[in-house]
Structures are given as structure tokens and as C-alpha cells.
Write a protein that holds these residues in place. Structure first.
Motif, short mmCIF file in Angstrom:
data_model
loop_
_atom_site.label_atom_id
_atom_site.label_comp_id
_atom_site.label_asym_id
_atom_site.label_seq_id
_atom_site.Cartn_x
_atom_site.Cartn_y
_atom_site.Cartn_z
N GLN A 1 0.89 -1.17 0.00
CA GLN A 1 0.00 0.00 0.00
C GLN A 1 0.92 1.21 0.00
O GLN A 1 1.07 1.92 0.97
CB GLN A 1 -0.92 -0.01 1.21
CG GLN A 1 -2.03 0.99 1.11
CD GLN A 1 -3.07 0.79 2.18
OE1 GLN A 1 -3.10 -0.22 2.87
NE2 GLN A 1 -3.93 1.76 2.33
N GLY A 2 1.57 1.42 -1.13
CA GLY A 2 2.67 2.34 -1.33
C GLY A 2 3.79 1.52 -1.95
O GLY A 2 3.55 0.48 -2.56
N THR A 3 5.04 1.94 -1.76
CA THR A 3 6.18 1.21 -2.31
C THR A 3 7.30 1.14 -1.29
O THR A 3 7.65 2.16 -0.68
CB THR A 3 6.71 1.90 -3.59
OG1 THR A 3 5.64 2.05 -4.52
CG2 THR A 3 7.83 1.09 -4.23
N LEU B 1 1.41 6.12 -0.79
CA LEU B 1 0.69 6.45 -2.01
C LEU B 1 0.60 7.97 -2.13
O LEU B 1 0.51 8.69 -1.12
CB LEU B 1 -0.71 5.84 -1.98
CG LEU B 1 -0.72 4.31 -2.02
CD1 LEU B 1 -2.12 3.78 -1.73
CD2 LEU B 1 -0.22 3.79 -3.35
#
Length: 100
Positions: free
Chosen positions: A51-53, A75
Motif C-alpha cells: 500500500q505504497g512502495t 501512495l
């Protein structure tokens, strides 16, 4: 590079974007390591889509010394800063970067 959700991609050479991430994380990395780094040059990285990187980055910090960073990028709509999640010190050039 195609990304697999949940899985880290293969290591690749650092990009200007990854160096920018390292430049931003250097003060936090120095705080976590308890020392200043003469150099802080990204050499290679892999990333993981969550949920993002998550970025896993091998960084040359001077001489024969390297550190591995785990940096989380939220994000875009979350409007949160990058976060240095983890730091591994006393790494060598031959050690591959991966999930930690």
C-alpha cells in the motif's frame, strides 16, 4: 520494470529517482547508524509494491563500506513523507540487496 504486488522485483542499477530518495534519507540513516557517512551513493535497488512502495537500496558510504536501506513511499494521495523503515550497516559490495 514490471512490479508484482506484494513481491520484490529483481535488483537493478540505481536510478536518479533512487539517488534522490537516498539524499532525502541520509540524515535519518546517519541518526539510525549513529555516525556520519562520507559518501551516500545509491548503487542498486529493488522495490516492492504494497500500500505504497518499499525501496530496498544498497548505498556506498565510503571506502569498502555499504549500508542497505528500506524506505517506504506512501501512495501519492496520502500526502505523507518518505519513511526510513530499516537500516542494515556493515554491508559489502558483493552482498545483494533484498527484502529485510
Amino acid at each position: 520494470m514490471p512490479l508484482l504486488c506484494g513481491g520484490a522485483g529483481p535488483p537493478q542499477d540505481a536510478t536518479p529517482e533512487v539517488q534522490d530518495i537516498c539524499d532525502e534519507m541520509k540524515p535519518q540513516a546517519e541518526d539510525k547508524a549513529g555516525k556520519k557517512f562520507d559518501d551516500f551513493n545509491a548503487k542498486s535497488f529493488t522495490s516492492q509494491v504494497v500500500q505504497g512502495t518499499n525501496f530496498f537500496i544498497k548505498v556506498h558510504v565510503g571506502g569498502d563500506d555499504y549500508v542497505h536501506l528500506r524506505v517506504y513511499r506512501p501512495l501519492p494521495f496520502e500526502n505523507k513523507p518518505l519513511e526510513l523503515h530499516s537500516l542494515q550497516t556493515d554491508k559489502a559490495a558483493h552482498e545483494t540487496i533484498g527484502y529485510f
